[in-house]
Write an enzyme that holds these catalytic residues in place. Structure first.
Site, PDB file in Angstrom:
ATOM      1  N   GLU A 120       0.842  -1.104  -0.058  1.00  0.00           N
ATOM      2  CA  GLU A 120      -0.103  -0.107  -0.226  1.00  0.00           C
ATOM      3  C   GLU A 120       0.648   1.055  -0.038  1.00  0.00           C
ATOM      4  OE1 GLU A 120      -1.702  -1.682   3.444  1.00  0.00           O
ATOM      5  OE2 GLU A 120      -1.135  -0.062   4.559  1.00  0.00           O
ATOM      6  N   LYS A 122       2.734   4.712   1.285  1.00  0.00           N
ATOM      7  CA  LYS A 122       2.903   5.121   2.715  1.00  0.00           C
ATOM      8  C   LYS A 122       2.692   6.761   2.518  1.00  0.00           C
ATOM      9  CE  LYS A 122       6.438   5.203   6.327  1.00  0.00           C
ATOM     10  NZ  LYS A 122       6.375   6.594   6.431  1.00  0.00           N
ATOM     11  N   ASP A 124       2.128  10.455   3.390  1.00  0.00           N
ATOM     12  CA  ASP A 124       2.877  11.711   4.041  1.00  0.00           C
ATOM     13  C   ASP A 124       1.975  12.622   4.828  1.00  0.00           C
ATOM     14  OD1 ASP A 124       5.161  12.930   4.927  1.00  0.00           O
ATOM     15  OD2 ASP A 124       5.620  13.791   2.906  1.00  0.00           O
ATOM     16  N   TYR A 230      -6.859   8.876   5.136  1.00  0.00           N
ATOM     17  CA  TYR A 230      -6.793   7.470   4.420  1.00  0.00           C
ATOM     18  C   TYR A 230      -6.423   6.409   5.492  1.00  0.00           C
ATOM     19  CZ  TYR A 230      -7.151   9.621   0.115  1.00  0.00           C
ATOM     20  OH  TYR A 230      -7.513  10.433  -0.886  1.00  0.00           O
ATOM     21  N   LYS A 322      10.925   3.447   0.802  1.00  0.00           N
ATOM     22  CA  LYS A 322      11.016   4.610   0.269  1.00  0.00           C
ATOM     23  C   LYS A 322      11.513   4.812  -1.169  1.00  0.00           C
ATOM     24  CE  LYS A 322      11.014   6.911   4.579  1.00  0.00           C
ATOM     25  NZ  LYS A 322      11.019   8.298   5.163  1.00  0.00           N
ATOM     26  N   CYS A 421      16.050  48.976  -4.538  1.00  0.00           N
ATOM     27  CA  CYS A 421      15.065  48.045  -4.915  1.00  0.00           C
ATOM     28  C   CYS A 421      15.043  48.016  -6.390  1.00  0.00           C
ATOM     29  CB  CYS A 421      13.639  48.487  -4.396  1.00  0.00           C
ATOM     30  SG  CYS A 421      12.020  47.566  -5.067  1.00  0.00           S
ATOM     31  N   CYS A 424      11.617  49.637  -7.884  1.00  0.00           N
ATOM     32  CA  CYS A 424      11.468  51.237  -7.764  1.00  0.00           C
ATOM     33  C   CYS A 424      12.562  51.975  -7.530  1.00  0.00           C
ATOM     34  CB  CYS A 424      10.294  51.322  -6.904  1.00  0.00           C
ATOM     35  SG  CYS A 424      10.731  51.150  -5.454  1.00  0.00           S
ATOM     36  N   CYS A 439      12.117  46.374   0.461  1.00  0.00           N
ATOM     37  CA  CYS A 439      12.215  47.588   0.023  1.00  0.00           C
ATOM     38  C   CYS A 439      11.303  48.641   0.793  1.00  0.00           C
ATOM     39  CB  CYS A 439      11.331  47.585  -1.404  1.00  0.00           C
ATOM     40  SG  CYS A 439      10.884  49.121  -1.893  1.00  0.00           S
ATOM     41  N   CYS A 445       6.299  51.547  -4.853  1.00  0.00           N
ATOM     42  CA  CYS A 445       7.068  50.509  -5.564  1.00  0.00           C
ATOM     43  C   CYS A 445       5.860  49.580  -6.354  1.00  0.00           C
ATOM     44  CB  CYS A 445       7.711  49.517  -4.534  1.00  0.00           C
ATOM     45  SG  CYS A 445       8.389  48.170  -5.045  1.00  0.00           S
TER      46      CYS A 445
HETATM   47  S1  IVH Z   1       1.633   0.820   9.352  1.00  0.00           S
HETATM   48  C1  IVH Z   1       2.578  -1.036  13.254  1.00  0.00           C
HETATM   49  N1  IVH Z   1       1.002   1.751   6.892  1.00  0.00           N
HETATM   50  O1  IVH Z   1       4.141   5.914   9.043  1.00  0.00           O
HETATM   51  C2  IVH Z   1       2.643  -0.406  11.802  1.00  0.00           C
HETATM   52  N2  IVH Z   1       1.760   3.312   8.372  1.00  0.00           N
HETATM   53  O2  IVH Z   1       6.638   4.824  10.594  1.00  0.00           O
HETATM   54  C3  IVH Z   1       1.978   0.762  12.070  1.00  0.00           C
HETATM   55  N3  IVH Z   1       2.114   5.659   7.515  1.00  0.00           N
HETATM   56  O3  IVH Z   1       3.373   7.135  11.866  1.00  0.00           O
HETATM   57  C4  IVH Z   1       2.106   1.689  10.784  1.00  0.00           C
HETATM   58  N4  IVH Z   1       1.413   5.132   5.684  1.00  0.00           N
HETATM   59  O4  IVH Z   1       1.590   7.133  10.479  1.00  0.00           O
HETATM   60  C5  IVH Z   1       1.346   1.838   8.230  1.00  0.00           C
HETATM   61  N5  IVH Z   1       0.366   2.625   4.922  1.00  0.00           N
HETATM   62  C6  IVH Z   1       0.950   2.970   6.036  1.00  0.00           C
HETATM   63  C7  IVH Z   1       1.284   4.040   6.170  1.00  0.00           C
HETATM   64  C8  IVH Z   1       1.952   4.189   7.672  1.00  0.00           C
HETATM   65  C9  IVH Z   1       1.813   5.914   6.506  1.00  0.00           C
HETATM   66  C10 IVH Z   1       3.077   6.173   8.758  1.00  0.00           C
HETATM   67  C11 IVH Z   1       2.185   6.077  10.021  1.00  0.00           C
HETATM   68  C12 IVH Z   1       3.458   5.821  10.960  1.00  0.00           C
HETATM   69  C13 IVH Z   1       4.559   5.964  10.068  1.00  0.00           C
HETATM   70  C14 IVH Z   1       5.303   4.606  10.436  1.00  0.00           C
END
Ligand code: IVH
Length: 688
Positions: A120, A122, A124, A230, A322, A421, A424, A439, A445
């Site tokens: 899935e 990750k 941010d 999400y 990542k 500036c 102006c 400025c 300006c």
């Molecule tokens: S699972 C015990 N799934 O990443 C496992 N975390 O370092 C719990 N995060 O603070 C985390 N997307 O907020 C999981 N698909 C995802 C995620 C996710 C983002 C964040 C989460 C956590 C950090 C984990």
């Protein structure tokens, strides 16, 4: 047929609105026109107003209902919120390494069948725990330190895609849903556009936007920064009869309960499921509606997850993978200096075009002079450019080992501009303790024209009704108004020629302009938009000097004799009136008929909530620039000082706060974080 009771009608409306919200916010597939939705919403509001006892906590009308909080209450998590390990190999091979670790740990040999995984996104943003009791959202908390988070229920309620009620007739007795709150890129861009148009501070990136919104003490303000949510996991669960046994089926079940679960996820056997997803998302990354950090792999079977367990407070059954940072190197062709709407001078690197993070970048901000010097960026250097979620790319560092022999001189903003500036020609200044050069030709300006006119016309200045942002844009862009006095030279003909300007509104505006000519000295002084001179200071100045001429000719010493005016404010006033262009504009305004009675008494500056309060800023605040924080405090009547003493009322501490924070603690001075400051200011504004 028996008459429908108000309670039945309210319940029916609530259910209907929940259904429409889910279709609109989660499924992205509206079922009815907006007007129909609004009609139902208003009907429910009216019903609840007439019968307050029918107002339930999960009613859609309660999304933004709460009052600002003094601070967030701590919430102890029923199940700790842990983090996950990050795979260090950023190539797709990282997935293979994870699979090997899992197989070893499970004692599987080369001939044993593949492990089933779920992959899935990750996200941010900010991790949030949603607690549903018998299907009703009762609490939302941040992750905090993993054991204890903060109660942010009020703000999370404003996230329209978070169901206030689970969409099931048989909810688990307790279900904690874990996921990430984030700001979508489009919402981020829209928010920043609006802020920019108002001359207000913008957000650095969507992540900060999300964190700021969730940790905003006033839910009404939080609601103005739209967030998404999400789900990716869960915490405590009680009384769920047919609970699924795999991670992917759990996510399916959460989606069926009405929770947003991102469509981008796969499940299948072995490492190739994971590498495939990694490659697929790498290609789709830039077209996702939000920023991601990478992808997450999880063992799909919950039984196997339990067998694998945790190590160092991280699950052995999951890993974050990542992507390499979106950074590229290129050459600096020039360092330009841009003048912002408020007169702020920003150095900008002109770059050899480079493709990074999905777009071709030719400009990157260098933030301010100190930053350029710290990184020692010079014309001719090869630099690393990064494009974060934000649209504005930045120069990260210089590749010093590739510095050419004919590289330019160290950056010196004042020298490069010859002290003037670039737009102006007015003098530029950098105040003590400030990172930015500015400025000083505020009234003259071109870069600051729109801002100057809007400020001049604002309610507390000359109060010219009808002279709003759109009109000012047209007037300035069409070169109809170049300097303030041009406003008084507008005729019906010129105005009526503008887009969308009816004769009636043109006549009204001319009327308002005519009216504005009779003003007061404090209003006029405030209207000039002199840096550091807010309404209260303008009143003090008017009271002290009695006439504009006396003020314009006052020396630094004379200015500092005014109560509450220190060296910095005195210097801003001096510098402003030393610019011949500014004096000229003032004279022309008077020649146009702007006048006031200099013998009229000036009432004392209305006591503002922060009047007489001294604050000290230290460290880096997550969202507010130091400059912005200072302006806001001063607008509320407070004073910002550079050092902490017993007389300090509050110390506002951000990241990497050092000795000032220690001093505050030693002296027992109240310490606030950014949210605390905003809460104080929100109280001060009285209107949130
Ligand atoms: S699972 C015990 N799934 O990443 C496992 N975390 O370092 C719990 N995060 O603070 C985390 N997307 O907020 C999981 N698909 C995802 C995620 C996710 C983002 C964040 C989460 C956590 C950090 C984990």
């Amino acid at each position: 047929m028996p008459a429908v009771t108000p309670a039945e009608r309210a319940a029916a409306l609530r259910a209907e609105i929940h259904r429409l919200d889910h279709a609109y916010y989660v499924l992205d597939a509206p079922l009815v026109p907006d007007a129909d939705y609004d009609a139902r919403f208003r009907a429910l509001q009216a019903l609840e107003a007439a019968h307050p006892e029918l107002r339930t906590p999960d009613s859609p009308t309660q999304r933004v209902g709460g009052a600002p909080l003094p601070q967030f209450a701590p919430v102890r998590h029923a199940v700790p919120m842990l983090s996950i390990q990050t795979e260090t190999d950023t190539t797709p091979q990282g997935a293979v390494a994870f699979d090997l670790r899992v197989r070893n740990k499970l004692g599987l040999g080369a001939d044993d069948p593949p492990v089933a995984y779920n992959a899935e996104l990750k996200f941010d943003g900010l991790a949030i725990n949603l607690r549903y009791v018998h299907g009703v959202l009762v609490q939302a908390a941040t992750r905090g330190d993993g054991e204890t988070g903060e109660d942010v229920t009020q703000n999370v309620r404003t996230i329209r895609s978070v169901p206030l009620q689970l969409r099931t007739a048989h909810p688990p007795a307790v279900l904690e849903v874990r996921g990430e709150a984030l700001m979508q890129r489009a919402d981020f861009a829209r928010y920043n556009d609006r802020q920019r148009a108002k001359g207000l501070p913008t957000l650095v990136n969507p992540r900060n936007g999300a964190a700021g919104s969730i940790r905003q003490l006033d839910p009404a303000i939080a609601a103005q920064r739209p967030l998404a949510f999400y789900a990716y996991g869960w915490g405590e669960i009680q009384g769920w009869a047919d609970q699924p046994t795999t991670h992917h089926a759990m996510l399916d079940a959460l989606a069926a309960f009405g929770l947003p679960v991102a469509a981008q996820r796969v499940h299948g056997p072995g490492a190739q499921t994971l590498t495939g997803f990694h490659t697929q998302i790498a290609a789709a990354r830039d077209s996702l509606p939000f920023d991601i950090d990478g992808v997450v792999y999880k063992v799909d079977s919950l039984a196997l997850q339990a067998a694998l367990g945790f190590r160092n407070r991280e699950p052995v059954w999951a890993v974050a993978h990542k992507y390499p940072a979106q950074e590229r190197s290129t050459r600096v062709l020039a360092i330009d200096i841009q003048v912002g709407r408020t007169g702020k001078l920003t150095p900008v690197a002109k770059l050899e075009p480079v493709f990074v993070g999905g777009v071709t970048v030719t400009n990157a901000t260098l933030h301010n002079e100190d930053e350029v010097r710290r990184k020692d960026v010079r014309v001719g250097d090869r630099v690393v450019v990064r494009r974060a979620g934000d649209v504005i790319p930045e120069v990260v560092s210089v590749l010093l080992d590739q510095r050419p022999a004919d590289v330019g001189e160290p950056f010196d903003l004042y020298k490069q501009l010859g002290g003037h500036c670039p737009v102006c020609g007015s003098a530029i200044v950098r105040e003590q303790g400030e990172a930015d050069w500015r400025c000083t030709g505020g009234l003259f300006c071109a870069a600051q024209r729109k801002q100057a006119i809007l400020h001049y016309a604002s309610r507390r200045a000359l109060d010219i009704e009808g002279l709003g942002e759109k009109l000012v844009d047209q007037l300035v862009d069409g070169a109809v108004v170049r300097v303030l006095p041009d406003l008084y030279k507008l005729g019906l003909l010129k105005l009526a020629a503008l887009d969308r300007m009816a004769d009636k509104s043109a006549a009204n505006l001319l009327d308002a302009l005519e009216h504005s000519k009779a003003t007061t000295l404090p209003r006029f002084v405030y209207a000039l938009g002199i840096r550091n001179v807010g309404e209260a200071t303008a009143k003090e100045l008017a009271r002290h000097f009695g006439s504009l001429d006396a003020l314009m000719n006052a020396s630094l010493e004379q200015l500092q004799a005014v109560p509450d005016i220190g060296p910095i404010v005195a210097q801003s006033i001096r510098t402003f009136f030393e610019q011949p262009h500014n004096r000229e504009v003032v004279e022309q305004l008077r020649a146009c008929g702007v006048h006031w009675d200099e013998s009229a008494p000036v009432e004392s500056a209305t006591a503002k909530p922060l009047s007489g309060k001294t604050l000290v800023l230290t460290g880096t605040l997550p969202n507010l620039g130091r400059e912005d924080a200072k302006e806001r405090i001063e607008a509320a009547g407070g004073k910002v000082s550079g050092s902490v003493s017993k007389k300090t009322h509050y110390v506002v501490a951000g990241a990497e706060a050092g000795s000032k924070l220690a001093k505050a603690q030693e002296l027992g001075v109240a310490v606030l974080d950014e949210a605390g400051l905003l809460a104080l200011l929100a109280d001060a504004a009285g209107d949130g």
